[in-house]
Write a protein that holds these residues in place. Structure first.
Motif, PDB file in Angstrom:
ATOM      1  N   GLU A   1      10.772  36.789  24.082  1.00  0.00           N
ATOM      2  CA  GLU A   1       9.622  37.249  24.720  1.00  0.00           C
ATOM      3  C   GLU A   1       8.723  38.028  23.844  1.00  0.00           C
ATOM      4  O   GLU A   1       9.223  38.461  22.507  1.00  0.00           O
ATOM      5  CB  GLU A   1       9.606  38.046  25.897  1.00  0.00           C
ATOM      6  N   LEU A   2       7.581  38.417  23.932  1.00  0.00           N
ATOM      7  CA  LEU A   2       6.665  39.324  23.593  1.00  0.00           C
ATOM      8  C   LEU A   2       7.117  40.827  23.664  1.00  0.00           C
ATOM      9  O   LEU A   2       7.305  41.151  24.991  1.00  0.00           O
ATOM     10  CB  LEU A   2       5.209  39.014  23.795  1.00  0.00           C
ATOM     11  N   LEU A   3       6.873  41.540  22.582  1.00  0.00           N
ATOM     12  CA  LEU A   3       6.981  42.867  22.878  1.00  0.00           C
ATOM     13  C   LEU A   3       5.418  43.391  23.343  1.00  0.00           C
ATOM     14  O   LEU A   3       4.522  42.480  23.385  1.00  0.00           O
ATOM     15  CB  LEU A   3       6.918  43.675  21.508  1.00  0.00           C
ATOM     16  N   PRO A   4       5.369  44.636  23.803  1.00  0.00           N
ATOM     17  CA  PRO A   4       3.905  44.699  24.399  1.00  0.00           C
ATOM     18  C   PRO A   4       2.891  44.404  23.680  1.00  0.00           C
ATOM     19  O   PRO A   4       2.888  44.959  22.262  1.00  0.00           O
ATOM     20  CB  PRO A   4       4.127  46.280  24.786  1.00  0.00           C
TER      21      PRO A   4
ATOM     22  N   MET B   1       9.036  32.527  25.650  1.00  0.00           N
ATOM     23  CA  MET B   1       7.641  32.825  25.724  1.00  0.00           C
ATOM     24  C   MET B   1       7.062  32.454  27.334  1.00  0.00           C
ATOM     25  O   MET B   1       6.077  31.916  27.367  1.00  0.00           O
ATOM     26  CB  MET B   1       6.926  32.117  24.889  1.00  0.00           C
ATOM     27  N   ALA B   2       8.010  32.386  28.422  1.00  0.00           N
ATOM     28  CA  ALA B   2       7.834  32.001  29.629  1.00  0.00           C
ATOM     29  C   ALA B   2       7.667  33.227  30.668  1.00  0.00           C
ATOM     30  O   ALA B   2       6.932  32.992  31.546  1.00  0.00           O
ATOM     31  CB  ALA B   2       8.551  30.658  29.938  1.00  0.00           C
ATOM     32  N   MET B   3       8.563  34.115  30.524  1.00  0.00           N
ATOM     33  CA  MET B   3       8.520  35.373  31.362  1.00  0.00           C
ATOM     34  C   MET B   3       7.379  35.964  31.457  1.00  0.00           C
ATOM     35  O   MET B   3       7.179  36.494  32.632  1.00  0.00           O
ATOM     36  CB  MET B   3       9.786  36.014  30.964  1.00  0.00           C
ATOM     37  N   HIS B   4       6.481  36.047  30.528  1.00  0.00           N
ATOM     38  CA  HIS B   4       5.293  36.897  30.823  1.00  0.00           C
ATOM     39  C   HIS B   4       4.292  36.048  31.701  1.00  0.00           C
ATOM     40  O   HIS B   4       3.262  36.773  31.815  1.00  0.00           O
ATOM     41  CB  HIS B   4       4.780  37.356  29.587  1.00  0.00           C
ATOM     42  N   HIS B   5       4.683  34.977  32.086  1.00  0.00           N
ATOM     43  CA  HIS B   5       3.788  34.321  32.940  1.00  0.00           C
ATOM     44  C   HIS B   5       4.206  34.409  34.327  1.00  0.00           C
ATOM     45  O   HIS B   5       3.618  33.883  35.304  1.00  0.00           O
ATOM     46  CB  HIS B   5       3.720  32.731  32.715  1.00  0.00           C
ATOM     47  N   VAL B   6       5.381  35.141  34.517  1.00  0.00           N
ATOM     48  CA  VAL B   6       6.193  35.040  35.944  1.00  0.00           C
ATOM     49  C   VAL B   6       5.504  36.477  36.588  1.00  0.00           C
ATOM     50  O   VAL B   6       5.543  37.563  36.018  1.00  0.00           O
ATOM     51  CB  VAL B   6       7.750  35.486  35.840  1.00  0.00           C
TER      52      VAL B   6
ATOM     53  N   VAL C   1      -6.160  35.702  31.362  1.00  0.00           N
ATOM     54  CA  VAL C   1      -5.093  36.668  31.977  1.00  0.00           C
ATOM     55  C   VAL C   1      -3.774  36.123  32.651  1.00  0.00           C
ATOM     56  O   VAL C   1      -3.719  35.084  33.048  1.00  0.00           O
ATOM     57  CB  VAL C   1      -5.968  37.376  33.132  1.00  0.00           C
ATOM     58  N   VAL C   2      -2.728  37.160  31.800  1.00  0.00           N
ATOM     59  CA  VAL C   2      -1.324  36.601  32.453  1.00  0.00           C
ATOM     60  C   VAL C   2      -0.676  37.734  33.077  1.00  0.00           C
ATOM     61  O   VAL C   2      -1.187  39.023  33.103  1.00  0.00           O
ATOM     62  CB  VAL C   2      -0.514  36.355  31.158  1.00  0.00           C
ATOM     63  N   PRO C   3       0.211  37.685  34.040  1.00  0.00           N
ATOM     64  CA  PRO C   3       0.952  38.803  34.652  1.00  0.00           C
ATOM     65  C   PRO C   3       1.418  39.779  33.744  1.00  0.00           C
ATOM     66  O   PRO C   3       1.477  41.181  34.314  1.00  0.00           O
ATOM     67  CB  PRO C   3       1.889  38.288  35.497  1.00  0.00           C
ATOM     68  N   ASN C   4       1.928  39.638  32.721  1.00  0.00           N
ATOM     69  CA  ASN C   4       2.687  40.695  31.777  1.00  0.00           C
ATOM     70  C   ASN C   4       2.273  40.360  30.482  1.00  0.00           C
ATOM     71  O   ASN C   4       2.155  39.465  30.003  1.00  0.00           O
ATOM     72  CB  ASN C   4       3.953  40.599  31.841  1.00  0.00           C
TER      73      ASN C   4
ATOM     74  N   ASP D   1       6.401  37.564  39.901  1.00  0.00           N
ATOM     75  CA  ASP D   1       7.623  38.449  40.604  1.00  0.00           C
ATOM     76  C   ASP D   1       8.656  38.454  39.762  1.00  0.00           C
ATOM     77  O   ASP D   1       9.706  37.440  40.114  1.00  0.00           O
ATOM     78  CB  ASP D   1       7.746  37.855  41.900  1.00  0.00           C
ATOM     79  N   LEU D   2       8.959  39.112  38.724  1.00  0.00           N
ATOM     80  CA  LEU D   2      10.172  39.003  37.813  1.00  0.00           C
ATOM     81  C   LEU D   2      11.397  39.367  38.332  1.00  0.00           C
ATOM     82  O   LEU D   2      12.420  38.666  38.351  1.00  0.00           O
ATOM     83  CB  LEU D   2       9.863  39.857  36.733  1.00  0.00           C
ATOM     84  N   PRO D   3      11.521  40.506  39.314  1.00  0.00           N
ATOM     85  CA  PRO D   3      12.864  40.721  40.007  1.00  0.00           C
ATOM     86  C   PRO D   3      13.161  39.548  40.843  1.00  0.00           C
ATOM     87  O   PRO D   3      14.649  39.187  40.916  1.00  0.00           O
ATOM     88  CB  PRO D   3      12.425  42.019  40.812  1.00  0.00           C
ATOM     89  N   GLU D   4      12.366  38.799  41.344  1.00  0.00           N
ATOM     90  CA  GLU D   4      12.747  37.812  42.390  1.00  0.00           C
ATOM     91  C   GLU D   4      13.220  36.747  41.384  1.00  0.00           C
ATOM     92  O   GLU D   4      14.344  35.872  41.976  1.00  0.00           O
ATOM     93  CB  GLU D   4      11.473  37.261  43.196  1.00  0.00           C
ATOM     94  N   VAL D   5      12.495  36.146  40.581  1.00  0.00           N
ATOM     95  CA  VAL D   5      12.912  35.112  39.628  1.00  0.00           C
ATOM     96  C   VAL D   5      14.256  35.542  38.892  1.00  0.00           C
ATOM     97  O   VAL D   5      15.101  34.648  38.859  1.00  0.00           O
ATOM     98  CB  VAL D   5      11.905  34.729  38.653  1.00  0.00           C
ATOM     99  N   LEU D   6      14.636  36.669  38.508  1.00  0.00           N
ATOM    100  CA  LEU D   6      15.807  37.315  37.597  1.00  0.00           C
ATOM    101  C   LEU D   6      16.971  37.009  38.717  1.00  0.00           C
ATOM    102  O   LEU D   6      18.068  36.461  38.463  1.00  0.00           O
ATOM    103  CB  LEU D   6      15.529  38.443  36.947  1.00  0.00           C
TER     104      LEU D   6
END
Length: 206
Positions: free
Chosen positions: A141-144, A112-117, A154-157, A119-124
C-alpha cells in the motif's frame, strides 16, 4: 477511483512501466512471505489485470482473482485464455458477495487496492474468516499522501499510516503483524509533474 475511470485505464494498465515495476517488487515481497504449494488456495484481492497474481497462478491449486472492475477482469481473462490457467477462478464481485467459504484460503495478497476500500474493518474481518489457521495476509500500500496520487478522483483512503493499518489488521484477528517501507512509486500528478509516493508492505498471520 470510479468504475468509469478503471474502464478507461484498463487497456493501457499493463503498458505502464512504473506500474509493472511496482507489481514486480510487490510480487517479490509476496514470494518471501507466502509458501506457495501445489495444494494452496489463494486470493488476489483487487487483482486488476493480474499483474501480480497470475505469476503465482500455475504454482497453486486455485488462484481466486477478485475485482469489481469488469474492464480489468476482461484484460485478465484475455491473459488466461492465451495460456494454460485452468486453475484461475475470477470473482467479479465484492468480497462479501464472493461465495468463498470460511477457513478455505491459505493466503491473501493485495497490491494498491486497500485504499479503495471504504469499510476496512469489515473487509479485514472477512479476510481473517476466509483464511485457514496460519494463513498469511500480505498488503502492499501507499504511505499517507495528500490526495494527488489519484488526481481529481476521490478514494476512501489517501494512503495509510502503517502502524494504524497494522492495528486494524490485528483487531481483525491477525497476529505477528509486521510492516516495512518498500520504496517509491513515481507518478505524474494532474499537472504532469512526476511525484514520488512512498509505499510499504504489511504481513499478518491468522
Amino acid at each position: 477511483m470510479s468504475q468509469d475511470e478503471f474502464t478507461r485505464k484498463a487497456k493501457e494498465w499493463d503498458s505502464n512501466p512504473e506500474r509493472k515495476r511496482i507489481a514486480d517488487e510487490f510480487a517479490a515481497a509476496v514470494e518471501k512471505a507466502i509458501d506457495f504449494k501445489a495444494e494452496s488456495e489463494v486470493l488476489d484481492f483487487g487483482c486488476g489485470t493480474g499483474l501480480v497474481g497470475l505469476r503465482f497462478g500455475k504454482r497453486v491449486k486455485t488462484l481466486y482473482a477478485l475485482d469489481t472492475s469488469a474492464a480489468m477482469l476482461d484484460m485478465l481473462n484475455a491473459k488466461t485464455q492465451n495460456e494454460d490457467f485452468g486453475n484461475v477462478r475470477v470473482i467479479p464481485v465484492a468480497l462479501h458477495e464472493s461465495g468463498l467459504r470460511d477457513d478455505s484460503l491459505d493466503a491473501i495478497f493485495t497490491s494498491m487496492a486497500m485504499h479503495h476500500v471504504e469499510d476496512l474493518p469489515e473487509v479485514l474481518g472477512l479476510m481473517a474468516k476466509l483464511l485457514t489457521k496460519g494463513g498469511k495476509l500480505v498488503i502492499g500500500e501507499l504511505l499517507p499522501e495528500d490526495g494527488s496520487f489519484h488526481g481529481d478522483n476521490v478514494v476512501p483512503n489517501n494512503g495509510f499510516e502503517p502502524d494504524e493499518l497494522a492495528a486494524m489488521v490485528t483487531n481483525a484477528g491477525f497476529s505477528a503483524v509486521q510492516h516495512h517501507n518498500h520504496g517509491l512509486y513515481n507518478k505524474p500528478d494532474k499537472e504532469g509533474v512526476v511525484r514520488q509516493y512512498g509505499t510499504f508492505v504489511l504481513v499478518g498471520q491468522k
